[in-house]
Motif scaffolding. Structure first.
Motif, PDB file in Angstrom:
ATOM      1  N   ALA A 121       9.915  18.808 -18.625  1.00 33.57           N
ATOM      2  CA  ALA A 121       8.824  17.889 -18.896  1.00 33.57           C
ATOM      3  C   ALA A 121       8.130  18.360 -20.171  1.00 33.57           C
ATOM      4  O   ALA A 121       8.119  19.551 -20.466  1.00 33.57           O
ATOM      5  CB  ALA A 121       7.843  17.881 -17.735  1.00 33.57           C
ATOM      6  N   PRO A 122       7.567  17.435 -20.930  1.00 32.92           N
ATOM      7  CA  PRO A 122       6.876  17.864 -22.153  1.00 32.92           C
ATOM      8  C   PRO A 122       5.736  18.802 -21.795  1.00 32.92           C
ATOM      9  O   PRO A 122       4.996  18.558 -20.849  1.00 32.92           O
ATOM     10  CB  PRO A 122       6.367  16.555 -22.747  1.00 32.92           C
ATOM     11  N   PHE A 138      11.352  22.360 -13.524  1.00 35.62           N
ATOM     12  CA  PHE A 138      11.284  21.287 -14.505  1.00 35.62           C
ATOM     13  C   PHE A 138       9.939  21.183 -15.208  1.00 35.62           C
ATOM     14  O   PHE A 138       9.860  20.664 -16.310  1.00 35.62           O
ATOM     15  CB  PHE A 138      11.620  19.946 -13.854  1.00 35.62           C
ATOM     16  N   THR A 139       8.891  21.619 -14.504  1.00 31.05           N
ATOM     17  CA  THR A 139       7.582  21.424 -15.118  1.00 31.05           C
ATOM     18  C   THR A 139       6.885  22.729 -15.453  1.00 31.05           C
ATOM     19  O   THR A 139       5.949  22.735 -16.250  1.00 31.05           O
ATOM     20  CB  THR A 139       6.654  20.643 -14.181  1.00 31.05           C
ATOM     21  N   LEU A 166       3.254  15.312 -16.021  1.00 36.36           N
ATOM     22  CA  LEU A 166       4.068  14.157 -15.662  1.00 36.36           C
ATOM     23  C   LEU A 166       3.387  12.852 -16.028  1.00 36.36           C
ATOM     24  O   LEU A 166       3.733  11.795 -15.509  1.00 36.36           O
ATOM     25  CB  LEU A 166       4.356  14.178 -14.158  1.00 36.36           C
ATOM     26  N   SER A 167       2.368  12.923 -16.896  1.00 37.03           N
ATOM     27  CA  SER A 167       1.592  11.713 -17.137  1.00 37.03           C
ATOM     28  C   SER A 167       2.427  10.625 -17.805  1.00 37.03           C
ATOM     29  O   SER A 167       2.081   9.461 -17.753  1.00 37.03           O
ATOM     30  CB  SER A 167       0.373  12.039 -17.995  1.00 37.03           C
ATOM     31  N   ASP A 168       3.555  10.980 -18.369  1.00 36.79           N
ATOM     32  CA  ASP A 168       4.416   9.959 -18.962  1.00 36.79           C
ATOM     33  C   ASP A 168       5.664   9.800 -18.103  1.00 36.79           C
ATOM     34  O   ASP A 168       6.559  10.639 -18.149  1.00 36.79           O
ATOM     35  CB  ASP A 168       4.801  10.373 -20.386  1.00 36.79           C
ATOM     36  N   PRO A 169       5.716   8.758 -17.273  1.00 43.01           N
ATOM     37  CA  PRO A 169       6.816   8.633 -16.323  1.00 43.01           C
ATOM     38  C   PRO A 169       8.172   8.563 -17.014  1.00 43.01           C
ATOM     39  O   PRO A 169       9.179   8.986 -16.461  1.00 43.01           O
ATOM     40  CB  PRO A 169       6.526   7.325 -15.584  1.00 43.01           C
ATOM     41  N   LEU A 196      13.757  16.418 -11.609  1.00 42.00           N
ATOM     42  CA  LEU A 196      12.414  16.537 -11.070  1.00 42.00           C
ATOM     43  C   LEU A 196      12.236  15.606  -9.882  1.00 42.00           C
ATOM     44  O   LEU A 196      11.700  15.994  -8.840  1.00 42.00           O
ATOM     45  CB  LEU A 196      11.406  16.188 -12.166  1.00 42.00           C
ATOM     46  N   VAL A 197      12.725  14.380 -10.034  1.00 39.81           N
ATOM     47  CA  VAL A 197      12.550  13.431  -8.939  1.00 39.81           C
ATOM     48  C   VAL A 197      13.378  13.851  -7.737  1.00 39.81           C
ATOM     49  O   VAL A 197      12.961  13.673  -6.595  1.00 39.81           O
ATOM     50  CB  VAL A 197      12.898  12.012  -9.410  1.00 39.81           C
TER      51      VAL A 197
END
Lengths: 231, 642, 483
Positions: free
Chosen positions: A116-117, C185-186, C198-201, C208-209
């Motif tokens: 993720a970014p 992932f995050t 995750l603010s940008d889906p 991740l999902v």
């Protein structure tokens, strides 16, 4: 750098191989031994990652205590392995199918691995400068994550209560030690000075052992003793 | 204030009788409930009179906030307008008479307090329904009467048939309620409110709204109208959802009179009238209402002609008369439907209670083939049954004549296909109604006694506590028609109804019905007399004829006797497949499939200890497998449909 | 030293005061039980109830905020859930008083385990990190595994405990695997940071999902949503009835609340990704809950399927993914807890000549032999069937309107249809009670059970008169997640 990478792949390969052997070995004693091997390799990986404290803990706690306990249990229990194996073979087709599907799906998913970014900025710094590993762990566990630490304590407490509740039985036939009674005993209670005439027999003097008279007070103590010992 | 007393007095009575019935005894419970009912009816009539004749102002009696969540506000409130006031007056009066009648009818029962408590509870729920100021409160009353009706139908729970009937009523009504609930949700969705005032005020803004569902575009008002009508169909026993009403006759007769004739079943009609401002903008839904109403009127009348249980005959006639009311609503003559509702409440309660009196006299016999020749022994009952039948058959100047004629004229005058369909169905039904009413009268009271000697000896007139309400209702059945005809439907109907019934600007049914051709006005009466004559001919003059006809047209007879095979149809189409499906899902789904995925281990429900151990090791693995399969399935779903 | 003190203060540790006090009370009761002479069970239960009430007061009076370096939060949502959990747990302990005496299970560890389980649930309610979540789930579950096997001499009970334990461990494994994927992932486990990352889906990777799916599966077992429901009937049937009652109420609330917070707050932006999974689980649960229950003969088993169905309805609110939906879930949980606990109190009261009976046919003719109990059970059954004016209807009402507002017609329609089917078996119980030939009367009902059933019954019956406080609290709680 090269050596570190090489070491990583060697340890990781052995780790995976021995993990596979844990579940597939025919003899459960071998399984446990492979488990120990796996722990060692995991510890080595920790070392490579710079977490020497964790590596030592893994060896001491898991290899030194847990795995050895496993070994004892496995060797002491009389398990019918052919029966277990039968179940394994019966479930194998379904299990294999599910496993393969899951693996395929995970492969698809992990193939598209993408952070993720901003993920990198969120990651904890593995090693802060100037603080050594153990101190850092201590800071994390006892300050930063005190809540989780205490919660783990509660989980362990519950596990202990559970083990006691489910297995300990109060047997009325077992005898318990009642310390208070033991140390409260005076010499006069048990010793009796007798004048023994020479040549006289025991019966003649009226010395009969054990003493026939029941002692109600002691019996009451016994009751409590059972209960107290029960927990 | 009087108005609130009228609504809440029955609740008080019900609570006292229900919770303290054992403590204070049956007598006291009766006295309390009846006193409360008397108070309620006095207040109900007073508030009706003060509103309509003394120029009272309609309004809303606010009782308090109920739900306040976000954009959703509902408060407890009583709506005070002509429509509600008429219904309150009618419900309290009829219910009071039935309470009094029950004192005599239920005197041998051993749970009197419970009965009166239920009866009062029902009355309260019905009053909540008719005085509701918003759809939610109306729904509350709606379900309340459903509950009370369930309790009362199953009142004699020792009888398995009563239990089955109660269950049936409950389940069938749930289907209707489903439509109603969705309708309410849609109303909220469309108007953003469920207060009647807000809805009616916003009719104009939303009349062109549409829903886009199932790949089509649907006009909002039509969808809402049809859904609300489905709710009304369940409660008012219209074709398709009528199956519970005849079975509901398993309850005590006063219950049949109160719930299944005079009040509860008319809730659907009331709903139509209450929602008239909205429905008047939904011509399609109205046509549907008229067609279903007309069909029900005819359908129920045909069945009524061959039934042999005295209460069932009247039950089918109720079904049929409700059909008339829906025809009226369906052509936009809401006033006429409420008028018929009003007169019907009186004469149908009269008929039921008269039938109760007959049953009482005949030692609980309900089969009219086992009656006959008793008219001299119970002259008063005989007289009131005549009055009730005359009103039902629509004979001048009895109440039914005015209301039924008004409906048929309005149906003709509406000049639409559905209206004409309703008219012709209604016309034939009028003939059949007269026929079966007099068949009932003749078989019950005339001819040779067919009951055994023992029963005949005990035939006696009911006590005064039962006959006095009968007489009062009979007076209502005679005079209500010409008393109210002009006020409710005449030139100045608007003065009477005020704002409670609002119709669209292009709705001229009430005006047009005054100018229908002469034969339209005459036909119902002519056919009614023809029906009476036929009944006289078949059952009085040539009593052997019905039997011959029945054997000559055996299929038709059986078809009618079995109520058009509706119950069998539902059983085959709905009940059995559902049961089979549930068995299948349970056995295959949980017991066989999941347990048996890997190896078909022992079934879940075995209880011998050896098997439990076997299941124990087996099923954990099975369960775990099922979980993993679930995970894999979820991931697959995600990966495939992403 | 100064630095350490600063850190200690910045932990904001008083936020967890209710949990700390409750845990200390639990340990104190444990010690008292060990050292006391004579049977401590009844006193232990009383003390536990007292501890719950004290904790509830602390929860009510506590401040809001985030503490423990972002692991723990106190807000309107957590307060709502904690109060509900405490109420359910309190009633659960009261219910066990007489049952355990009768069944020879009078050991003081019983209420203590319930207490620690409740601590776990409170942690879940306040979790703002995947790690706190996991600790809460484990603490809650471990206690319940033991409780389920509490009647250790009875095969059914130990079987139930073992089954739940094994499957629960599997679920924990899934949960942890999912957590590790998400972390991988995050790079964070903190809800607030996750939400930011995750603010940008569009940038969310499938891995991740999939991690979210694993976490969802692990939690789905706790709320027994299909296809993770399998353990429910067996464990419900086998466990001692007060434990079943407890399991069916408080942990369900906690797990559902956690699921909602997790989905709505850190993964809220990924609504489109997980929505369809929740919809599927919801539909499957509703269908199975309503259809499979029809064939059941054992009341506890029936309640298991019923609770599967109820969780399906609650999931509708989550699937809607709006503030109104979450409000619906919370209201649904409140109504569910009270009617469920009341029903179980009456199931415990089904005792004939000193022996507990559980068959539905054992209720035959209850309407005559014990009208009060039959009335109570009838109220609960009507409410579960979703018949107005009982509280069960309102729960469903708020859920369905939320779904309809989001245009999820199919879901709402299926929900209504299954509730109609479900009405069939609830009403069959009423039929058995009122219309079947009476069996022998039940034994005299202890006051504690009458109390619990009375509380549940009054709430269920009178909820509609003044639902405003509950609705307003749920509204405020839901607002936190979307605020």
């Amino acid at each position: 750098m090269m050596i570190a990478a090489l070491a990583f792949y060697v340890f990781a390969a052995i780790l995976i191989a021995s993990a596979a052997m844990v579940v597939s070995a025919r003899n459960p004693v071998h399984s446990v031994l492979f488990l120990i091997l796996a722990f060692f390799n995991a510890a080595a990986l920790f070392l490579l990652a710079g977490a020497e404290f964790l590596a030592m803990i893994l060896v001491i706690v898991y290899v030194g205590a847990v795995a050895v306990l496993f070994l004892f249990v496995v060797m002491m229990l009389d398990i019918n392995f052919s029966q277990l194996r039968e179940g394994f073979q019966r479930y194998a087709p379904v299990g294999a199918t599910i496993g393969v599907v899951l693996l395929a799906e995970l492969a698809i998913v992990l193939g598209g691995w993408k952070f993720a970014p901003g993920a990198a900025s969120l990651r904890f710094a593995p090693r802060a400068e100037g603080v050594h590993n153990t101190a850092q762990l201590g800071q994390l566990i006892y300050t930063h994550y005190i809540l989780l630490f205490q919660a783990s304590g509660l989980v362990l407490l519950v596990a202990m209560i559970g083990a006691i509740v489910l297995t300990l039985r109060d047997k009325t036939s077992s005898r318990h030690q009642v310390i208070a009674q033991q140390i409260g005993r005076m010499a006069g209670d048990t010793l009796e000075m007798m004048d023994v005439r020479s040549g006289a027999g025991v019966r003649e003097l009226g010395i009969i052992r054990p003493k026939p008279a029941p002692e109600p007070e002691v019996a009451a103590h016994d009751d409590h003793g059972h209960h107290g010992g029960g927990h | 204030m009087l108005y609130a007393v009228a609504v809440f007095a029955p609740l008080l009575g019900s609570v006292v009788a229900g919770f303290f019935g054992k403590a204070i005894g049956d007598r006291a419970a009766q006295a309390v409930t009846i006193l409360c009912m008397l108070l309620a009816s006095a207040c109900g009539v007073a508030s009706f009179v003060s509103l309509v004749y003394q120029g009272g102002t309609p309004g809303v009696v606010d009782l308090g906030t109920w739900v306040d969540a976000g954009s959703f506000h509902v408060s407890w409130a009583l709506r005070y307008d002509t429509l509600s006031a008429v219904m309150v007056a009618m419900v309290t009066c009829v219910a009071t008479l039935i309470h009094i009648y029950s004192v005599g009818y239920m005197s041998h029962d051993n749970s009197i307090a419970r009965f009166f408590s239920y009866l009062s509870l029902f009355t309260f729920a019905m009053l909540m329904l008719v005085t509701a100021d918003n759809l939610l409160q109306l729904f509350f009353g709606w379900e309340g009467v459903g509950l009370a009706s369930y309790l009362l139908i199953g009142f004699w729970y020792e009888k398995p048939s009563a239990c089955a009937a109660a269950m049936k009523a409950f389940i069938v009504n749930r289907i209707g309620d489903l439509g109603f609930a969705v309708g309410i949700a849609l109303v909220f969705f469309t108007f953003g409110s469920i207060q009647f005032g807000d809805i009616f005020a916003a009719i104009g803004q939303h009349s062109a709204d549409t829903y886009h569902v199932l790949g089509g575009t649907w006009p909002a008002f039509e969808v809402i109208g049809v859904l609300l009508f489905i709710g009304a169909m369940g409660k008012s026993a219209q074709l398709g959802l009528h199956v519970w009403l005849p079975d509901a006759m398993e309850g005590p007769t006063p219950v049949s009179a109160l719930i299944h004739a005079a009040t509860m079943v008319t809730a659907g009609v009331f709903l139509m009238a209450r929602m008239s401002p909205l429905l008047d903008h939904a011509p399609g839904a109205l046509a549907f209402v008229a067609v279903v109403g007309g069909s029900t009127a005819l359908f129920a009348a045909t069945i009524g002609c061959v039934q042999n249980d005295i209460k069932r005959v009247i039950a089918y006639s109720t079904c049929s008369q409700l059909g008339y009311m829906f025809v009226a609503a369906g052509v936009g003559a809401y006033q006429a439907s409420i008028f018929h509702l009003l007169t019907h409440a009186f004469f149908k309660a009269l008929l039921f209670m008269g039938a109760g009196s007959v049953i009482h006299a005949m030692s609980d016999e309900q089969d009219i083939r086992k009656m006959g020749g008793i008219w001299k022994k119970i002259p008063l009952t005989y007289t009131v049954m005549w009055i009730g039948s005359l009103a039902l058959g629509g004979v001048y100047p009895f109440a039914g004549y005015f209301s039924k004629d008004a409906i048929l004229e309005a149906a003709w005058a509406s000049d639409s296909a559905s209206g004409h369909y309703g008219f012709w169905c209604g016309l034939i039904a009028a003939f059949l109604t007269a026929f079966y009413s007099w068949r009932l009268l003749i078989l019950t009271f005339h001819g040779k006694p067919r009951a055994d000697h023992h029963t005949m000896e005990h035939v006696h007139e009911s006590p005064a506590v039962m006959t006095v309400p009968l007489i009062l209702l009979a007076i209502g059945a005679v005079v209500l028609g010409f008393l109210f005809r002009d006020q409710l439907l005449g030139e100045h109907w608007q003065a009477f109804w005020g704002q409670s019934i609002q119709i669209a600007a292009d709705n001229h049914v009430l005006h047009a019905m005054e100018e229908v051709p002469g034969w339209v006005a005459l036909a119902p009466s002519v056919l009614g007399f023809a029906g009476i004559a036929l009944a006289y001919f078949m059952y009085m003059a040539v009593p052997s004829l019905p039997g011959q006809l029945a054997s000559a047209f055996a299929p038709v007879y059986r078809f009618l006797l079995n109520k058009w095979y509706f119950d069998e149809l539902y059983d085959a189409v709905l009940v059995r497949p559902l049961m089979a499906l549930s068995r299948l899902l349970w056995q295959v789904g949980d017991a066989t499939l999941i347990d048996g995925i890997p190896n078909g281990m022992a079934s879940l429900t075995s209880d011998s200890s050896a098997q439990v151990v076997k299941v124990q090791t087996g099923s954990i693995a099975n369960y775990a497998f099922a979980m993993l399969i679930g995970v894999v399935a979820l991931i697959s779903v995600f990966l495939i449909f992403r | 030293m100064g630095g350490a003190a600063m850190t200690w203060m910045s932990l904001n540790w008083t936020l967890a005061l209710p949990e700390i006090v409750l845990s200390c009370c639990g340990m104190a009761i444990l010690i008292l039980g060990v050292v006391s002479r004579g049977n401590f069970f009844r006193l232990g239960c009383m003390l536990t109830v007292g501890a719950f009430l004290l904790t509830a007061m602390l929860v009510l009076s506590g401040a809001n905020g985030v503490g423990y370096s972002g692991l723990f939060v106190t807000d309107a949502y957590s307060v709502f859930v904690k109060l509900l959990v405490l109420a359910a747990a309190t009633l659960g302990v009261v219910m066990s008083l007489d049952y355990n005496e009768h069944e020879n299970l009078r050991r003081f560890e019983f209420p203590v385990l319930m207490l620690f389980s409740t601590v776990g649930m409170m942690l879940m309610a306040s979790a703002t990190s995947l790690m706190t979540m996991y600790m809460g789930v484990e603490l809650m579950s471990l206690s319940i595994y033991v409780l389920a096997a509490f009647a250790r001499d009875e095969l059914r009970s130990s079987e139930a405990g073992l089954k739940y334990f094994v499957l629960g461990s599997l679920a924990s494994g899934l949960l942890l695997y999912g957590v590790s994927l998400i972390y991988g992932f995050t790079g964070s486990m903190d809800f607030a940071l996750l939400a930011k990352a995750l603010s940008d889906p569009a940038s969310a990777s499938p891995g991740l999902v999939v991690g979210i799916v694993f976490v969802l599966s692990g939690l789905a077992l706790k709320v027994s949503a299909v296809p993770f429901h399998m353990w429910t009937p067996d464990v419900y049937e086998g466990a001692p009835t007060p434990v079943t009652a407890f399991m069916a109420s408080a942990p369900k609330v906690a797990a559902m609340a956690l699921l909602v917070r997790l989905m709505a707050s850190p993964f809220g932006h990924l609504l489109a990704q997980w929505q369809q999974l929740i919809v599927l689980m919801s539909i499957a649960s509703m269908l199975l809950g309503s259809l499979a229950a029809i064939g059941q003969r054992n009341f506890k088993r029936l309640m298991a399927y019923s609770s599967i169905g109820h969780m399906g309805y609650a999931l509708i609110g989550l699937a809607a993914g709006t503030q109104a939906g979450v409000r619906g879930v919370l209201i649904y949980l409140v109504t569910y807890v009270f009617m469920n606990i009341g029903t179980f109190a009456l199931i415990i009261a089904m005792r004939r000549r000193g022996r507990a009976v559980e068959g539905i046919t054992d209720l035959a003719g209850l309407g005559r032999t014990d009208p009060a109990m039959a009335l109570g059970l009838a109220v609960f059954m009507f409410s579960m069937a979703g018949i107005p004016p009982f509280s069960g209807f309102w729960g469903k009402y708020f859920i369905f309107t939320a779904a309809v507002q989001q245009g999820m017609w199919a879901l709402a329609v299926i929900g209504v249809l299954t509730s109609v089917i479900g009405a069939f078996y609830y009403i069959r119980i009423i039929k058995v009670m009122y219309f079947d030939a009476p069996d022998e009367a039940f034994d005299v009902r202890p006051a504690s059970l009458s109390f619990v059933a009375g509380v549940g019954g009054l709430f269920t019956t009178l909820f509609f008169l003044y639902p405003a406080p509950v609705v307003a609290a749920a509204e405020a709680a839901a607002k936190v997640l979307f605020g």
